[in-house]
Design a protein around this motif. Structure first.
Motif, PDB file in Angstrom:
ATOM      1  N   GLN A  42     -47.396 -30.439  21.503  1.00 19.01           N
ATOM      2  CA  GLN A  42     -47.673 -30.074  22.891  1.00 19.01           C
ATOM      3  C   GLN A  42     -48.215 -28.647  23.000  1.00 19.01           C
ATOM      4  O   GLN A  42     -49.187 -28.393  23.724  1.00 19.01           O
ATOM      5  CB  GLN A  42     -46.403 -30.212  23.744  1.00 19.01           C
ATOM      6  CG  GLN A  42     -45.946 -31.637  23.944  1.00 19.01           C
ATOM      7  CD  GLN A  42     -46.965 -32.460  24.705  1.00 19.01           C
ATOM      8  OE1 GLN A  42     -47.483 -32.038  25.713  1.00 19.01           O
ATOM      9  NE2 GLN A  42     -47.246 -33.647  24.203  1.00 19.01           N
ATOM     10  N   VAL A  43     -47.599 -27.720  22.295  1.00 17.40           N
ATOM     11  CA  VAL A  43     -48.044 -26.328  22.349  1.00 17.40           C
ATOM     12  C   VAL A  43     -49.431 -26.195  21.723  1.00 17.40           C
ATOM     13  O   VAL A  43     -50.286 -25.458  22.224  1.00 17.40           O
ATOM     14  CB  VAL A  43     -47.021 -25.387  21.675  1.00 17.40           C
ATOM     15  CG1 VAL A  43     -47.549 -23.968  21.595  1.00 17.40           C
ATOM     16  CG2 VAL A  43     -45.700 -25.413  22.415  1.00 17.40           C
ATOM     17  N   THR A  44     -49.684 -26.929  20.652  1.00 21.87           N
ATOM     18  CA  THR A  44     -50.996 -26.894  20.006  1.00 21.87           C
ATOM     19  C   THR A  44     -52.079 -27.412  20.946  1.00 21.87           C
ATOM     20  O   THR A  44     -53.166 -26.835  21.029  1.00 21.87           O
ATOM     21  CB  THR A  44     -50.975 -27.712  18.701  1.00 21.87           C
ATOM     22  OG1 THR A  44     -49.986 -27.167  17.830  1.00 21.87           O
ATOM     23  CG2 THR A  44     -52.318 -27.676  18.011  1.00 21.87           C
ATOM     24  N   MET A  45     -51.793 -28.486  21.671  1.00 23.52           N
ATOM     25  CA  MET A  45     -52.757 -29.009  22.642  1.00 23.52           C
ATOM     26  C   MET A  45     -53.029 -27.983  23.738  1.00 23.52           C
ATOM     27  O   MET A  45     -54.175 -27.771  24.136  1.00 23.52           O
ATOM     28  CB  MET A  45     -52.247 -30.306  23.280  1.00 23.52           C
ATOM     29  CG  MET A  45     -52.797 -31.537  22.638  1.00 23.52           C
ATOM     30  SD  MET A  45     -52.690 -33.033  23.633  1.00 23.52           S
ATOM     31  CE  MET A  45     -51.069 -33.042  24.298  1.00 23.52           C
ATOM     32  N   ALA A  46     -51.988 -27.335  24.236  1.00 16.14           N
ATOM     33  CA  ALA A  46     -52.158 -26.316  25.268  1.00 16.14           C
ATOM     34  C   ALA A  46     -52.962 -25.131  24.728  1.00 16.14           C
ATOM     35  O   ALA A  46     -53.853 -24.611  25.411  1.00 16.14           O
ATOM     36  CB  ALA A  46     -50.792 -25.850  25.773  1.00 16.14           C
TER      37      ALA A  46
END
Length: 76
Positions: A42-46
């Motif tokens: 999730q953090v990587t996508m953001a």
């Protein structure tokens, strides 16, 4: 891939985008230390969303906001 829960970030300045990327990098390192793969994804996508927007703004600034296409090849 853009994060689906991030709203419109078009109005953010380059400085605000860099600050957000820095904050997300810190959170990503915490998620990696915890070994939470779902959170890492999730953090990587953001991060990718904010990095892409920053890149767009920097390219637009470098080009001098030229929206004319005089330097493009005419295929007609």
């Amino acid at each position: 891939m853009e994060h689906p829960l991030i709203g419109n970030i078009d109005e953010l300045t380059e400085t605000e985008l860099i600050d957000k990327i820095t904050e997300l990098n810190r959170k990503l390192s915490i998620a990696m230390r915890m070994g939470n793969s779902s959170l890492i994804n999730q953090v990587t996508m953001a991060l990718n969303t904010y990095r892409n927007k920053l890149s767009e703004k920097q390219i637009k600034a470098r080009s001098g906001d030229k929206d004319n296409f005089e330097d493009k090849i005419d295929i007609s």
